[in-house]
Design an enzyme around this catalytic site. Sequence first.
Site: not given
Length: 273
Positions: A181-183
């Site tokens: 969850y690090h776009p």
Amino acid sequence: MGENLQDHLEFYFQFRCKQPISLNGQLGPWSKFKIGTRWLLKKDGLGATNHFESCGFIRSKAGVEWPDLQYHFLPGAMRYDGKEAFAGHGFQVHIGHNKPKSRGTVKVVSADPKGAPKIRFNYLEHEDDREGFRACVRLTREIINQPAMDPYRAEEIQPGEQINTDEEIDAFVRQTVESAYHPSCTCPMGTDQWAVVDPNTRVHGIQGLRVVDSSIFPTIPNGNLNSPTIMVAERAADLIRGKTPLAPSVATVGMDEQWQQRQRAASPLRHLS
């Protein structure tokens, strides 16, 4: 804008535990009731933590300047949502390669502002990313198989001891890897032709518009995005308000002097950096 999309991937490396001390023994309704009641009344106990209290970074290979593999240890073997926990006790590490070279895109597909964009992460497209995850598997096995873990480590749940070759590891990773969850990085800061914002967070060619979030990183940070994004926001707030920035930090940063020649700082495995 919309090019250069990057993200962190990770997978669960799971082992059975020889001793009945893991969170797998706390998943029954009565245990959950007691944990929740204790947190409501005293704000402590197992309900007062997310249990990812141990974290570390190591290099995947010699010649990598900054450690590029990130670990989180969980005293249980299960998914984030608590599902798919097996009978018995276990533990796991979440492990991923933090400096991907694969690049994805975010594209507008409609003039409707409510229309969803087309997002293509293009995960694991670059060979270096696949190599990084092979190192995740092999180095994790080396760490968990150290004598200090002998009282706790039983058989490997996943990937499974039968997963050994590059091809087998690649197939396992493709099947099980998940986003951390690090776009980020689709509006990179800079002055080159690919940059979207300038060093003051102003969008090139559009007056009065700024971008202040994790999309302006040119490359994804080497760890979780929360703190770097807060730092960007604090800095941008000063720029927008015209405040004099703080003086540069002069903090000393430790570095293995032989990082170009070796994967770890000492042997055996006392300093996996």
